[in-house]
Scaffold this motif. Structure first.
Motif, PDB file in Angstrom:
ATOM      1  N   ASN A 460       0.793  -1.221   0.000  1.00 53.47           N
ATOM      2  CA  ASN A 460       0.000   0.000   0.000  1.00 53.47           C
ATOM      3  C   ASN A 460       0.826   1.273   0.000  1.00 53.47           C
ATOM      4  OD1 ASN A 460      -3.032  -0.807   0.346  1.00 53.47           O
ATOM      5  ND2 ASN A 460      -1.909  -2.161   1.719  1.00 53.47           N
ATOM      6  N   CYS A 461       2.098   1.207   0.349  1.00 57.81           N
ATOM      7  CA  CYS A 461       2.885   2.436   0.503  1.00 57.81           C
ATOM      8  C   CYS A 461       4.128   2.488  -0.371  1.00 57.81           C
ATOM      9  CB  CYS A 461       3.316   2.601   1.969  1.00 57.81           C
ATOM     10  SG  CYS A 461       1.934   2.648   3.127  1.00 57.81           S
ATOM     11  N   VAL A 462       4.552   1.378  -0.957  1.00 57.18           N
ATOM     12  CA  VAL A 462       5.779   1.373  -1.744  1.00 57.18           C
ATOM     13  C   VAL A 462       5.520   0.925  -3.179  1.00 57.18           C
ATOM     14  CG1 VAL A 462       8.157   0.552  -1.863  1.00 57.18           C
ATOM     15  CG2 VAL A 462       7.068   0.832   0.365  1.00 57.18           C
ATOM     16  N   ALA A 463       4.710  -0.091  -3.354  1.00 59.04           N
ATOM     17  CA  ALA A 463       4.532  -0.686  -4.676  1.00 59.04           C
ATOM     18  C   ALA A 463       3.924   0.278  -5.680  1.00 59.04           C
ATOM     19  CB  ALA A 463       3.682  -1.949  -4.575  1.00 59.04           C
ATOM     20  N   ARG A 464       3.038   1.144  -5.248  1.00 55.87           N
ATOM     21  CA  ARG A 464       2.420   2.087  -6.175  1.00 55.87           C
ATOM     22  C   ARG A 464       3.465   3.005  -6.794  1.00 55.87           C
ATOM     23  NH1 ARG A 464      -1.480   7.038  -5.088  1.00 55.87           N
ATOM     24  NH2 ARG A 464      -2.729   7.019  -6.987  1.00 55.87           N
ATOM     25  N   ASP A 465       4.453   3.413  -5.979  1.00 50.82           N
ATOM     26  CA  ASP A 465       5.528   4.253  -6.509  1.00 50.82           C
ATOM     27  C   ASP A 465       6.348   3.502  -7.551  1.00 50.82           C
ATOM     28  OD1 ASP A 465       4.630   6.108  -4.709  1.00 50.82           O
ATOM     29  OD2 ASP A 465       6.316   5.944  -3.336  1.00 50.82           O
ATOM     30  N   ILE A 466       6.620   2.224  -7.283  1.00 53.30           N
ATOM     31  CA  ILE A 466       7.392   1.406  -8.212  1.00 53.30           C
ATOM     32  C   ILE A 466       6.661   1.272  -9.547  1.00 53.30           C
ATOM     33  CG2 ILE A 466       8.233  -0.936  -8.650  1.00 53.30           C
ATOM     34  CD1 ILE A 466       8.956  -1.152  -5.721  1.00 53.30           C
ATOM     35  N   VAL A 467       5.370   0.960  -9.491  1.00 54.49           N
ATOM     36  CA  VAL A 467       4.586   0.827 -10.718  1.00 54.49           C
ATOM     37  C   VAL A 467       4.590   2.137 -11.493  1.00 54.49           C
ATOM     38  CG1 VAL A 467       2.259   0.482 -11.637  1.00 54.49           C
ATOM     39  CG2 VAL A 467       3.138  -1.042  -9.852  1.00 54.49           C
ATOM     40  N   ASN A 468       4.464   3.256 -10.792  1.00 52.22           N
ATOM     41  CA  ASN A 468       4.445   4.558 -11.459  1.00 52.22           C
ATOM     42  C   ASN A 468       5.760   4.826 -12.175  1.00 52.22           C
ATOM     43  OD1 ASN A 468       4.884   7.866 -10.960  1.00 52.22           O
ATOM     44  ND2 ASN A 468       2.901   7.222 -11.785  1.00 52.22           N
ATOM     45  N   MET A 469       6.889   4.517 -11.541  1.00 53.78           N
ATOM     46  CA  MET A 469       8.199   4.765 -12.153  1.00 53.78           C
ATOM     47  C   MET A 469       8.452   3.862 -13.347  1.00 53.78           C
ATOM     48  SD  MET A 469      10.807   5.617  -9.023  1.00 53.78           S
ATOM     49  CE  MET A 469       9.995   4.629  -7.784  1.00 53.78           C
ATOM     50  N   VAL A 470       7.978   2.622 -13.273  1.00 53.51           N
ATOM     51  CA  VAL A 470       8.230   1.662 -14.340  1.00 53.51           C
ATOM     52  C   VAL A 470       7.271   1.848 -15.514  1.00 53.51           C
ATOM     53  CG1 VAL A 470       8.154  -0.804 -14.928  1.00 53.51           C
ATOM     54  CG2 VAL A 470       9.257  -0.059 -12.807  1.00 53.51           C
ATOM     55  N   ALA A 471       6.006   2.076 -15.213  1.00 53.97           N
ATOM     56  CA  ALA A 471       4.982   1.984 -16.251  1.00 53.97           C
ATOM     57  C   ALA A 471       4.538   3.311 -16.833  1.00 53.97           C
ATOM     58  CB  ALA A 471       3.763   1.247 -15.694  1.00 53.97           C
ATOM     59  N   CYS A 472       4.803   4.420 -16.172  1.00 56.88           N
ATOM     60  CA  CYS A 472       4.214   5.692 -16.589  1.00 56.88           C
ATOM     61  C   CYS A 472       5.244   6.635 -17.193  1.00 56.88           C
ATOM     62  CB  CYS A 472       3.529   6.375 -15.405  1.00 56.88           C
ATOM     63  SG  CYS A 472       2.147   5.429 -14.709  1.00 56.88           S
ATOM     64  N   ASP A 473       4.767   7.518 -18.059  1.00 59.64           N
ATOM     65  CA  ASP A 473       5.579   8.569 -18.651  1.00 59.64           C
ATOM     66  C   ASP A 473       4.737   9.825 -18.770  1.00 59.64           C
ATOM     67  OD1 ASP A 473       8.372   7.836 -19.381  1.00 59.64           O
ATOM     68  OD2 ASP A 473       7.359   6.133 -20.328  1.00 59.64           O
ATOM     69  N   GLY A 474       5.410  10.942 -19.093  1.00 56.95           N
ATOM     70  CA  GLY A 474       4.693  12.194 -19.248  1.00 56.95           C
ATOM     71  C   GLY A 474       4.065  12.652 -17.947  1.00 56.95           C
ATOM     72  N   PRO A 475       2.945  13.361 -18.017  1.00 56.13           N
ATOM     73  CA  PRO A 475       2.297  13.879 -16.808  1.00 56.13           C
ATOM     74  C   PRO A 475       1.825  12.797 -15.855  1.00 56.13           C
ATOM     75  CG  PRO A 475       1.464  14.997 -18.779  1.00 56.13           C
ATOM     76  CD  PRO A 475       2.293  13.830 -19.249  1.00 56.13           C
ATOM     77  N   GLU A 476       1.606  11.562 -16.364  1.00 60.14           N
ATOM     78  CA  GLU A 476       1.149  10.493 -15.483  1.00 60.14           C
ATOM     79  C   GLU A 476       2.228  10.014 -14.521  1.00 60.14           C
ATOM     80  OE1 GLU A 476      -0.406   7.414 -18.035  1.00 60.14           O
ATOM     81  OE2 GLU A 476      -2.461   8.067 -17.594  1.00 60.14           O
ATOM     82  N   ARG A 477       3.508  10.259 -14.856  1.00 59.11           N
ATOM     83  CA  ARG A 477       4.571   9.793 -13.955  1.00 59.11           C
ATOM     84  C   ARG A 477       4.849  10.851 -12.902  1.00 59.11           C
ATOM     85  NH1 ARG A 477      10.230   9.378 -14.341  1.00 59.11           N
ATOM     86  NH2 ARG A 477      10.251   9.733 -16.599  1.00 59.11           N
ATOM     87  N   MET A 478       4.443  10.541 -11.661  1.00 60.16           N
ATOM     88  CA  MET A 478       4.607  11.460 -10.543  1.00 60.16           C
ATOM     89  C   MET A 478       5.943  11.271  -9.842  1.00 60.16           C
ATOM     90  SD  MET A 478       1.826  13.126 -10.728  1.00 60.16           S
ATOM     91  CE  MET A 478       1.986  14.047  -9.200  1.00 60.16           C
ATOM     92  N   GLU A 479       6.493  10.067  -9.884  1.00 56.67           N
ATOM     93  CA  GLU A 479       7.744   9.764  -9.179  1.00 56.67           C
ATOM     94  C   GLU A 479       8.925  10.112 -10.091  1.00 56.67           C
ATOM     95  OE1 GLU A 479       7.671   8.961  -5.994  1.00 56.67           O
ATOM     96  OE2 GLU A 479       5.491   9.051  -6.135  1.00 56.67           O
ATOM     97  N   ARG A 480       9.502  11.293  -9.871  1.00 54.87           N
ATOM     98  CA  ARG A 480      10.583  11.803 -10.727  1.00 54.87           C
ATOM     99  C   ARG A 480      11.753  12.247  -9.861  1.00 54.87           C
ATOM    100  NH1 ARG A 480       9.584  12.911 -15.972  1.00 54.87           N
ATOM    101  NH2 ARG A 480       7.519  12.363 -16.774  1.00 54.87           N
ATOM    102  N   HIS A 481      12.454  11.271  -9.278  1.00 57.97           N
ATOM    103  CA  HIS A 481      13.556  11.556  -8.374  1.00 57.97           C
ATOM    104  C   HIS A 481      14.786  12.081  -9.123  1.00 57.97           C
ATOM    105  CE1 HIS A 481      11.393   8.057  -6.320  1.00 57.97           C
ATOM    106  NE2 HIS A 481      11.099   9.127  -5.611  1.00 57.97           N
ATOM    107  N   GLU A 482      15.543  12.925  -8.432  1.00 58.43           N
ATOM    108  CA  GLU A 482      16.808  13.419  -8.972  1.00 58.43           C
ATOM    109  C   GLU A 482      17.890  13.269  -7.919  1.00 58.43           C
ATOM    110  OE1 GLU A 482      15.837  16.709 -12.297  1.00 58.43           O
ATOM    111  OE2 GLU A 482      15.624  17.445 -10.247  1.00 58.43           O
ATOM    112  N   LEU A 483      19.130  13.106  -8.381  1.00 63.76           N
ATOM    113  CA  LEU A 483      20.257  12.996  -7.473  1.00 63.76           C
ATOM    114  C   LEU A 483      20.580  14.355  -6.866  1.00 63.76           C
ATOM    115  CD1 LEU A 483      22.490  10.716  -9.697  1.00 63.76           C
ATOM    116  CD2 LEU A 483      21.142  10.005  -7.708  1.00 63.76           C
TER     117      LEU A 483
END
Length: 545
Positions: A460-483
């Motif tokens: 409920n707290c981690v997997a959704r972020d993983i799916v978003n990073m792997v499967a989404c692009d453009g405005p749908e991708r909310m997880e956009r980490h930077e170093l």
């Protein structure tokens, strides 16, 4: 993301095994040296946060050029020594470097992966994959191929491959190799190979398994969503039922208790803001990730102990939609909670709620007043704001310029040390695998693998972020980490100056880490404080003005 190449078939998987993938170098932490300063202790943030987001349909889980070789070790008070002048420091240690993805040419897929399907086309595809992975000169491959010729000259009949005894003698497929090969196949638009590899992964992953099996389960969901171009749908609705607000709060409490990533943010920023405001009589904190408001409970209690009486405290809390669900109500419930705490401590207090999307924050939402000392707190939140790669408006840099225009006394930034913002699909997948493998390992040491609370918290707290990073692009991708190096460039371009992390902050974090496993490390580098698991950097804290 990288363009699809239609002409690639199962050979794309072979090319992946023959040539190590081009990827972003993982962030490793170097030796932590001396920590100096007094022995003041920091304020430990209490409660938990609901930054991690919730959902309700399938199962699911940071550009800088800096790198170093290891991370300073901390596991108990015994790691803290004292120099002749009484200054505490942490003992250094050296660890072997490794890359996030090893050379994956060593573990071939097993013959059993062919015979278990029963479908001739799939069998032939998997046989082609196996021979590619094993290589043309492999004895096993020669032995296998002779069995599929169905010739009267065969030494071993094809039916022998159905024997469990023979299958048990064959090398088992390596989960890491298979999941990365699957990502490569999707990157190359080799849908038939991707589908076959997904079928294999289905039999290899488990939410109750070891860290890589659990991570594999959520990466598999992301890969399926990517293949079906349904990442946005699955991001919003995953297999498991959306938890109630009380269930999500419990999940966040579990993560808050068993891994220190959020406590690292709360403890360190509380110490920084307390020190920056020690002589101020009117304090205003703008919190870009207010969630439950729990970070400020101990802050208010500390203000009550000031000699001469507490100052006036104003807090502006910025909201997001997932936090509304986690609380079961809007920001007014946070204001009520903090007001009661302040009243019980006799601290003059005001709360202002800014129920607005981060990308839409404007000056009028922040209720700035003249004559007050301003602190801006940004814990694990700015990576959700889209940048120039998503929109020409570049809200990420716009918000930083807005914060700078407020002339804050101090700005605290805590972010994941990972690079998933502008990378194309395959390098982004490798980075996600590397980062979350370390996270799942750190969670694994804290709870049994069959612990229902841990399973629920990860789903409920981690997997959704993983799916978003792997499967989404453009405005749908909310997880956009930077170093950190990229964040440093952004802050400097917005006009900020970086401030050093005070030694009292480091001591407070060390004290907090006594509650957790000894594999957590801290290091000061480039003016920032890094938190790591073994030799993988996980989070960074930096201070700006």
């Amino acid at each position: 993301m990288s363009s699809f190449q239609k002409e690639h078939s199962s050979a794309s998987v072979l090319s992946f095994y023959q040539q190590p993938p081009q990827m972003i170098e993982p962030r490793y932490l170097s030796n932590y040296e001396q920590i100096d300063g007094g022995m003041n202790r920091g304020l430990a943030g209490q409660g938990f946060d609901s930054s991690f987001q919730n959902y309700d349909e399938q199962i699911f889980t940071l550009d800088s050029s800096t790198s170093a070789s290891g991370l300073a070790s901390y596991d108990s008070g015994s790691n803290i020594s004292t120099s002749p002048d009484g200054t505490p420091f942490v003992k250094s240690f050296h660890s072997d470097q490794h890359v996030s993805v090893e050379n994956v040419s060593g573990s071939p897929l097993s013959v059993s992966s062919i015979t278990d399907y029963g479908n001739d086309e799939l069998r032939d595809k998997m046989r082609e994959l196996e021979m590619s992975l094993l290589g043309p000169e492999s004895d096993i491959c020669d032995y296998q191929s002779s069995c599929f010729k169905n010739s009267s000259h065969n030494i071993f009949p094809t039916s022998m491959w159905h024997s469990s005894r023979v299958r048990d003698m064959m090398p088992k497929p390596d989960l890491k190799q298979v999941v990365i090969a699957c990502a490569r196949a999707i990157s190359d638009a080799d849908t038939s190979s991707a589908a076959a590899l997904m079928d294999m992964l289905e039999q290899m992953v488990s939410v109750m398994g070891d860290p890589i099996q659990r991570l594999g389960a959520y990466l598999l969901e992301g890969l399926r969503a990517k293949l079906k171009l349904s990442g946005g749908i699955i991001y919003r609705k995953l297999k498991c039922k959306e938890p109630t607000s009380s269930e999500l709060l419990t999940n966040m409490q579990v993560l808050y208790q068993i891994c220190p990533y959020w406590k690292f943010a709360y403890v360190s920023t509380n110490v920084i803001i307390t020190k920056a405001m020690e002589n101020e009589q009117r304090i205003h904190i703008v919190d870009f990730q207010i969630t439950q408001g729990s970070q400020w409970v101990t802050f208010i209690q500390a203000l009550a102990q000031r000699p001469g009486g507490p100052p006036l405290l104003r807090i502006t809390g910025i909201d997001d939609s997932d936090s509304v669900h986690a609380r079961g109500a809007g920001l007014e419930i946070v204001g009520q909670k903090l007001s009661k705490i302040a009243e019980s401590c006799n601290v003059p207090f005001e709360f202002h709620d800014a129920a607005v999307s981060l990308s839409e924050v404007e000056l009028q939402n922040l209720m700035i007043q003249p004559g007050e000392a301003l602190a801006v707190n940004c814990p694990y939140i700015l990576h959700h704001i889209p940048d120039e790669s998503v929109s020409t408006h570049n809200h990420r840099d716009r918000v930083l310029r807005l914060i700078k225009s407020l002339s804050p006394r101090v700005v605290t930034l805590v972010e994941q040390e990972s690079n998933t913002n502008t990378s194309s699909f395959f390098p982004r997948f490798i980075e996600t695998f590397d980062y979350y493998k370390a996270m799942f390992e750190s969670i694994d040491v804290a709870r049994p693998r069959n612990d229902k609370q841990r399973i629920s918290a990860e789903q409920n707290c981690v997997a959704r972020d993983i799916v978003n990073m792997v499967a989404c692009d453009g405005p749908e991708r909310m997880e956009r980490h930077e170093l950190f190096g990229k964040w440093r460039s952004r802050f400097q371009m917005a006009g900020f100056n970086q401030l050093p992390v005070d030694a009292s902050v480091t001591r407070a974090v060390l004290d907090m880490l006594k509650q957790y496993h000894g594999n957590y490390r801290i290091e000061q580098r480039e003016g920032a404080l890094y938190l790591g698991w073994i030799n993988r950097a996980m989070s960074t804290l930096s201070v700006w003005r």
